[in-house]
Design a protein around this motif. Structure first.
Motif: not given
Length: 89
Positions: A25-47, A72-76
């Motif tokens: 999406x970034x390469x196409x210049x379109x609306x992106x997935x919010x970083x908070x969504x990526x961080x939430x999924x990382x926090x619940x085990x998607x590191x 920081x999420x990884x260290x936590x």
């Protein structure tokens, strides 16, 4: 234990795909997935999925604020794993 491993496999695959799609999406210049969504999924085990996507797609690797939050999420998570493993003895 098997369900636990399947959960981590599933969440990491989902996050890997989402991060790759966000790069697309970034390469196409379109609306992106919010970083908070990526961080939430990382926090619940998607590191591992996010880290793999970052390295493979070179996604968000030049954005310092993202790298800091990811680390920081990884260290936590490491601290929680350590505390859990030492409390069992």
């Amino acid at each position: 234990m098997e369900i636990f491993l399947l959960y981590f496999l599933f969440i990491n695959i989902i996050l890997f795909i989402l991060a790759g799609y966000d790069k697309y999406l970034a390469r196409k210049g379109k609306r992106r997935i919010p970083e908070n969504t990526l961080f939430f999924l990382e926090a619940i085990g998607g590191t591992i999925g996010l880290l793999t996507a970052m390295l493979l797609f070179r996604h968000k690797t030049s954005k310092t604020s993202f790298i800091v939050k990811f680390t920081l999420l990884f260290l936590i998570q490491l601290a929680l794993i350590y505390l859990y493993s030492t409390s069992k003895t």
